[in-house]
Design a protein around this motif. Structure first.
Motif, PDB file in Angstrom:
ATOM      1  N   ALA A 292       0.836  -1.204   0.000  1.00  0.00           N
ATOM      2  CA  ALA A 292       0.000   0.000   0.000  1.00  0.00           C
ATOM      3  C   ALA A 292       0.870   1.253   0.000  1.00  0.00           C
ATOM      4  CB  ALA A 292      -0.914   0.002   1.225  1.00  0.00           C
ATOM      5  N   GLY A 293       0.465   2.246  -0.816  1.00  0.00           N
ATOM      6  CA  GLY A 293       1.189   3.505  -0.862  1.00  0.00           C
ATOM      7  C   GLY A 293       2.234   3.579  -1.945  1.00  0.00           C
ATOM      8  N   ASN A 294       2.250   2.609  -2.852  1.00  0.00           N
ATOM      9  CA  ASN A 294       3.253   2.612  -3.912  1.00  0.00           C
ATOM     10  C   ASN A 294       2.693   3.015  -5.271  1.00  0.00           C
ATOM     11  OD1 ASN A 294       6.188   1.496  -3.234  1.00  0.00           O
ATOM     12  ND2 ASN A 294       4.730   0.575  -1.829  1.00  0.00           N
ATOM     13  N   GLY A 295       1.520   3.660  -5.279  1.00  0.00           N
ATOM     14  CA  GLY A 295       1.005   4.247  -6.505  1.00  0.00           C
ATOM     15  C   GLY A 295      -0.158   3.530  -7.147  1.00  0.00           C
ATOM     16  N   GLN A 296      -0.585   2.376  -6.562  1.00  0.00           N
ATOM     17  CA  GLN A 296      -1.668   1.628  -7.191  1.00  0.00           C
ATOM     18  C   GLN A 296      -2.964   2.433  -7.209  1.00  0.00           C
ATOM     19  OE1 GLN A 296       0.285   0.814  -4.509  1.00  0.00           O
ATOM     20  NE2 GLN A 296       0.019  -1.360  -4.053  1.00  0.00           N
ATOM     21  N   VAL A 297      -3.306   3.033  -6.066  1.00  0.00           N
ATOM     22  CA  VAL A 297      -4.553   3.802  -5.971  1.00  0.00           C
ATOM     23  C   VAL A 297      -4.492   5.008  -6.903  1.00  0.00           C
ATOM     24  CG1 VAL A 297      -5.986   5.206  -4.445  1.00  0.00           C
ATOM     25  CG2 VAL A 297      -5.035   3.043  -3.622  1.00  0.00           C
ATOM     26  N   GLU A 298      -3.360   5.709  -6.909  1.00  0.00           N
ATOM     27  CA  GLU A 298      -3.219   6.891  -7.762  1.00  0.00           C
ATOM     28  C   GLU A 298      -3.317   6.531  -9.242  1.00  0.00           C
ATOM     29  OE1 GLU A 298      -1.291   7.766  -3.843  1.00  0.00           O
ATOM     30  OE2 GLU A 298      -1.297   6.070  -5.233  1.00  0.00           O
ATOM     31  N   LEU A 299      -2.771   5.371  -9.614  1.00  0.00           N
ATOM     32  CA  LEU A 299      -2.876   4.924 -11.004  1.00  0.00           C
ATOM     33  C   LEU A 299      -4.333   4.694 -11.386  1.00  0.00           C
ATOM     34  CD1 LEU A 299      -1.637   3.870 -13.655  1.00  0.00           C
ATOM     35  CD2 LEU A 299      -1.457   1.623 -12.566  1.00  0.00           C
ATOM     36  N   ALA A 300      -5.072   3.997 -10.529  1.00  0.00           N
ATOM     37  CA  ALA A 300      -6.487   3.734 -10.813  1.00  0.00           C
ATOM     38  C   ALA A 300      -7.270   5.040 -10.887  1.00  0.00           C
ATOM     39  CB  ALA A 300      -7.073   2.823  -9.740  1.00  0.00           C
ATOM     40  N   GLU A 301      -7.024   5.949  -9.937  1.00  0.00           N
ATOM     41  CA  GLU A 301      -7.759   7.218  -9.927  1.00  0.00           C
ATOM     42  C   GLU A 301      -7.417   8.084 -11.134  1.00  0.00           C
ATOM     43  OE1 GLU A 301      -6.947   8.950  -6.127  1.00  0.00           O
ATOM     44  OE2 GLU A 301      -8.404   7.674  -5.083  1.00  0.00           O
ATOM     45  N   ALA A 302      -6.183   7.973 -11.618  1.00  0.00           N
ATOM     46  CA  ALA A 302      -5.811   8.726 -12.819  1.00  0.00           C
ATOM     47  C   ALA A 302      -6.532   8.181 -14.047  1.00  0.00           C
ATOM     48  CB  ALA A 302      -4.300   8.659 -13.018  1.00  0.00           C
ATOM     49  N   ILE A 303      -6.675   6.868 -14.127  1.00  0.00           N
ATOM     50  CA  ILE A 303      -7.358   6.275 -15.281  1.00  0.00           C
ATOM     51  C   ILE A 303      -8.836   6.648 -15.276  1.00  0.00           C
ATOM     52  CG2 ILE A 303      -8.023   4.110 -16.399  1.00  0.00           C
ATOM     53  CD1 ILE A 303      -5.402   2.907 -15.297  1.00  0.00           C
ATOM     54  N   ILE A 304      -9.465   6.638 -14.110  1.00  0.00           N
ATOM     55  CA  ILE A 304     -10.893   6.961 -14.046  1.00  0.00           C
ATOM     56  C   ILE A 304     -11.136   8.465 -14.109  1.00  0.00           C
ATOM     57  CG2 ILE A 304     -11.054   7.058 -11.532  1.00  0.00           C
ATOM     58  CD1 ILE A 304     -13.679   5.603 -13.918  1.00  0.00           C
ATOM     59  N   GLY A 305     -10.095   9.289 -13.892  1.00  0.00           N
ATOM     60  CA  GLY A 305     -10.239  10.737 -13.997  1.00  0.00           C
ATOM     61  C   GLY A 305     -10.371  11.465 -12.683  1.00  0.00           C
ATOM     62  N   MET A 306     -10.188  10.772 -11.566  1.00  0.00           N
ATOM     63  CA  MET A 306     -10.291  11.406 -10.254  1.00  0.00           C
ATOM     64  C   MET A 306      -9.010  12.139  -9.857  1.00  0.00           C
ATOM     65  SD  MET A 306     -12.212   8.343  -8.204  1.00  0.00           S
ATOM     66  CE  MET A 306     -11.943   9.107  -6.611  1.00  0.00           C
ATOM     67  N   ARG A 307      -7.933  11.873 -10.571  1.00  0.00           N
ATOM     68  CA  ARG A 307      -6.640  12.480 -10.246  1.00  0.00           C
ATOM     69  C   ARG A 307      -6.005  12.990 -11.543  1.00  0.00           C
ATOM     70  NH1 ARG A 307      -3.334  11.817  -5.559  1.00  0.00           N
ATOM     71  NH2 ARG A 307      -4.972  10.428  -4.749  1.00  0.00           N
ATOM     72  N   ARG A 308      -5.474  14.203 -11.500  1.00  0.00           N
ATOM     73  CA  ARG A 308      -4.874  14.803 -12.691  1.00  0.00           C
ATOM     74  C   ARG A 308      -3.535  14.154 -13.007  1.00  0.00           C
ATOM     75  NH1 ARG A 308      -4.971  21.246 -12.638  1.00  0.00           N
ATOM     76  NH2 ARG A 308      -4.234  20.779 -14.750  1.00  0.00           N
ATOM     77  N   LYS A 317     -10.067   1.460 -26.040  1.00  0.00           N
ATOM     78  CA  LYS A 317     -10.197   1.046 -27.444  1.00  0.00           C
ATOM     79  C   LYS A 317      -9.532   2.114 -28.329  1.00  0.00           C
ATOM     80  CE  LYS A 317     -14.055  -2.078 -26.768  1.00  0.00           C
ATOM     81  NZ  LYS A 317     -15.402  -2.526 -27.197  1.00  0.00           N
ATOM     82  N   ASP A 318     -10.260   2.746 -29.203  1.00  0.00           N
ATOM     83  CA  ASP A 318      -9.630   3.721 -30.100  1.00  0.00           C
ATOM     84  C   ASP A 318      -9.859   5.160 -29.650  1.00  0.00           C
ATOM     85  OD1 ASP A 318      -8.693   1.736 -31.804  1.00  0.00           O
ATOM     86  OD2 ASP A 318     -10.594   1.662 -32.906  1.00  0.00           O
ATOM     87  N   ARG A 319     -10.359   5.350 -28.436  1.00  0.00           N
ATOM     88  CA  ARG A 319     -10.736   6.689 -27.998  1.00  0.00           C
ATOM     89  C   ARG A 319      -9.752   7.205 -26.949  1.00  0.00           C
ATOM     90  NH1 ARG A 319     -16.645   8.188 -25.331  1.00  0.00           N
ATOM     91  NH2 ARG A 319     -16.260  10.413 -24.995  1.00  0.00           N
ATOM     92  N   ASP A 320      -9.176   8.370 -27.187  1.00  0.00           N
ATOM     93  CA  ASP A 320      -8.252   8.998 -26.239  1.00  0.00           C
ATOM     94  C   ASP A 320      -9.067   9.747 -25.176  1.00  0.00           C
ATOM     95  OD1 ASP A 320      -6.379  10.491 -24.832  1.00  0.00           O
ATOM     96  OD2 ASP A 320      -5.124  10.810 -26.599  1.00  0.00           O
ATOM     97  N   LEU A 321      -8.942   9.286 -23.926  1.00  0.00           N
ATOM     98  CA  LEU A 321      -9.698   9.891 -22.831  1.00  0.00           C
ATOM     99  C   LEU A 321      -8.794  10.656 -21.864  1.00  0.00           C
ATOM    100  CD1 LEU A 321     -12.111   6.910 -21.980  1.00  0.00           C
ATOM    101  CD2 LEU A 321     -12.597   8.927 -23.383  1.00  0.00           C
ATOM    102  N   SER A 322      -7.590  10.953 -22.285  1.00  0.00           N
ATOM    103  CA  SER A 322      -6.604  11.557 -21.382  1.00  0.00           C
ATOM    104  C   SER A 322      -7.086  12.874 -20.775  1.00  0.00           C
ATOM    105  CB  SER A 322      -5.287  11.800 -22.138  1.00  0.00           C
ATOM    106  OG  SER A 322      -4.824  10.623 -22.738  1.00  0.00           O
ATOM    107  N   GLN A 323      -7.840  13.657 -21.517  1.00  0.00           N
ATOM    108  CA  GLN A 323      -8.305  14.955 -21.032  1.00  0.00           C
ATOM    109  C   GLN A 323      -9.804  14.958 -20.730  1.00  0.00           C
ATOM    110  OE1 GLN A 323      -5.931  17.163 -20.424  1.00  0.00           O
ATOM    111  NE2 GLN A 323      -4.476  15.680 -21.277  1.00  0.00           N
ATOM    112  N   SER A 324     -10.407  13.790 -20.685  1.00  0.00           N
ATOM    113  CA  SER A 324     -11.861  13.711 -20.510  1.00  0.00           C
ATOM    114  C   SER A 324     -12.244  13.798 -19.034  1.00  0.00           C
ATOM    115  CB  SER A 324     -12.395  12.406 -21.101  1.00  0.00           C
ATOM    116  OG  SER A 324     -12.092  12.312 -22.472  1.00  0.00           O
TER     117      SER A 324
END
Length: 525
Positions: A292-308, A317-324
């Motif tokens: 715990a504390g090695n970035g797993q939570v932050e990685l997940a939150e970044a993918i879902i958009g909760m963390r910048r 798939k073929d859709r870029d969601l990086s700024q969504s």
């Protein structure tokens, strides 16, 4: 000699629920006693009555042969009974010592003696091997330390009986071992430990006896050394439970999640996630292991958009969601089971009907002609409650009143029902009983076999190893290894998790070399 604690004929009712039904429970002095049962079996409610949080409707409580009645937790602690709850009861802005001595502060000349408080807390911590700094603020320490603070708080008030409710649910394997060392030291000192847990391996390793509740009734009292995990499970569930995971029905398909060189800023100089790249394909489970504390939570939150993110890209798939936005990512095909089911995964004061409708309210059958159909929402909730075996008085019940495991079932049910191309699951079985684990694992495998892509983050290495086709290991924000399921062992993953990083990504046959490097490092030190 009288038992340390004896509870006789304990009954507790809540509106629409019989939580405990004439339960007898007895604990001897100086033993570690495990209390087990499925979610909603009445374990936490029973112990909350012993700790003075609730009062029984019927029945009697005896402490060392004396009949007692506790109107509050203060009454219970006066009788030598302290309880450490799943959600810690601490003031974040105060120091550890201030939290421990609160309402029982040492004084000098009419003022709080902070030096004496620090010394007393340090002495207790040292006596039982509880590594804490009494001067640290609570909001600056990791969750494993908070667990120790709660134990010291009870010991400071001279608790002879210590009740721990799911104490390892938020601990790493290393922290769990340290906690067990502490419990053994407490037992050697004559203290009595009551352990509420779902983890059979821990029960077999640490307890002397086991009491099992099912549907609010006491169904078994066992001597741990004379029992087995299979026997305990049968008493808990009334059936045999199989946690084996079926292999994927089909080979992985197209890439669903493609993360490239993702970086997330941290609170200090070190980045929370650094240059992380990964893919998850349709019909595949990719697990992420790490302390715990090695970035797993932050990685997940970044993918879902909760963390910048400060760098990198995220594609579904073929859709870029990086700024969504979060909503756009959800619409783009992401379902999410968060680590924190209380603060993030649910609205505690809202009903199960409303919680299970979240996200589904934008489409039929719940949305009809631009309006929400209450009837459709209720039917939707009833279907999921039945499918996932949620123990709840009615769909109208506020989910904040549910046990932790049943609340987890609500969150998992809602997210799986989206049938999104990608599911990010953080600790999907944390705090749930073995029967529910079997059910959730089955649902996750069915999701996978239907073509879903699953990114699984779990503190349970056995869960990661049984469900994942590939396992990524994170250390200090970086993905340091990728291990195929066939080569994964707890020893190998543990070495990577501890930072013993190889010179190149894991390949078959590198374990022996990794062990040699680890031994050489130890010899050099």
């Amino acid at each position: 000699m009288a038992a340390e604690v004896s509870m006789r004929g304990i009954t507790k009712r809540f509106p629409g629920v019989l939580a405990d039904d004439r339960v007898d429970f007895e604990v001897e002095a100086g033993e570690i006693h495990a209390l087990m049962g499925e979610n909603g079996a009445g374990k936490s409610i029973l112990m909350s009555m012993l700790a003075g949080v609730y009062q029984p409707d019927e029945g009697e409580i005896f402490v060392r042969g004396e009949r007692r009645s506790f109107a509050s937790p203060l009454d219970a602690i006066d009788a030598g009974i302290g309880m450490v709850f799943q959600s810690f009861k601490l003031f974040p802005s105060l120091t550890i010592a201030e939290n421990v001595v609160f309402r029982s502060e040492p004084t000098k000349r009419g003022l709080i003696d902070r030096a004496a408080a620090n010394r007393r807390v340090s002495d207790i911590a040292a006596q039982y091997g509880l590594a804490i700094d009494p001067t640290q603020r609570v909001d600056s320490v990791p969750v494993g330390v908070l667990q120790r603070v709660e134990i010291v708080k009870a010991l400071y008030r001279e608790a002879r009986v210590l009740i721990l409710d799911e104490p390892t649910a938020v601990l790493t394997p290393q922290e769990t071992e340290r906690l067990f060392d502490v419990l053994r030291a407490l037992k050697s000192d004559g203290r009595t430990i009551i352990l509420i847990t779902h983890k059979l391996g821990e029960v077999m390793a640490i307890s002397d006896r086991v009491t099992v509740l099912r549907d609010g009734r006491n169904v078994a009292q066992l001597v741990t050394a004379e029992s087995s995990p299979a026997e305990i499970t049968r008493h808990m569930t009334g059936r045999d439970v199989d946690l084996s995971t079926p292999p994927p029905a089909n080979p992985p398909g197209e890439v669903v999640l493609d993360v490239r060189e993702l970086t997330v800023a941290g609170s200090g100089e070190r980045e929370s996630v650094s240059d992380a790249s990964l893919t998850v394909r349709a019909g595949e489970v990719v697990g992420i292991a790490g302390v715990a504390g090695n970035g797993q939570v932050e990685l997940a939150e970044a993918i879902i958009g909760m963390r910048r993110t400060s760098d990198g890209s995220i594609r579904i798939k073929d859709r870029d969601l990086s700024q969504s936005s979060i909503a756009e990512r959800r619409d783009g095909g992401i379902a999410y089971i968060p680590e924190d089911r209380h603060a993030v995964g649910s609205a505690g004061t809202a009903s199960a009907v409303d919680n299970l409708a979240l996200g589904h309210h934008r489409s039929a059958p719940i949305l009809q002609r631009g309006l929400l159909s209450r009837g459709a929402m209720v039917e939707h909730a009833k279907r999921l409650i039945s499918r996932f075996g949620v123990k709840i008085a009615s769909p109208a019940t506020a989910v904040g009143t549910l046990s932790g495991g049943n609340l987890q079932k609500v969150v998992v049910a809602r997210e799986l029902d989206y049938r999104s191309p990608l599911l990010i699951a953080e600790q999907p079985t944390r705090g749930v009983d073995i029967g529910a684990i079997e059910s959730i694992h089955r649902e996750l495998c069915e999701y996978r076999d239907a073509g879903g892509a699953l990114l699984l983050i779990s503190a349970e290495l056995s869960e990661i190893m049984s469900l994942s086709s590939r396992i990524l290991v994170m250390f200090e924000g970086r993905i340091v290894a990728e291990v195929p399921q066939a080569e994964a062992t707890e020893a190998l993953l543990g070495l990577y998790m501890a930072g013993h990083e190889p010179d190149e990504p894991h390949r078959p046959g590198t374990f022996a070399a990794l062990e040699r490097r680890t031994a050489q490092k130890g010899a050099a030190q």
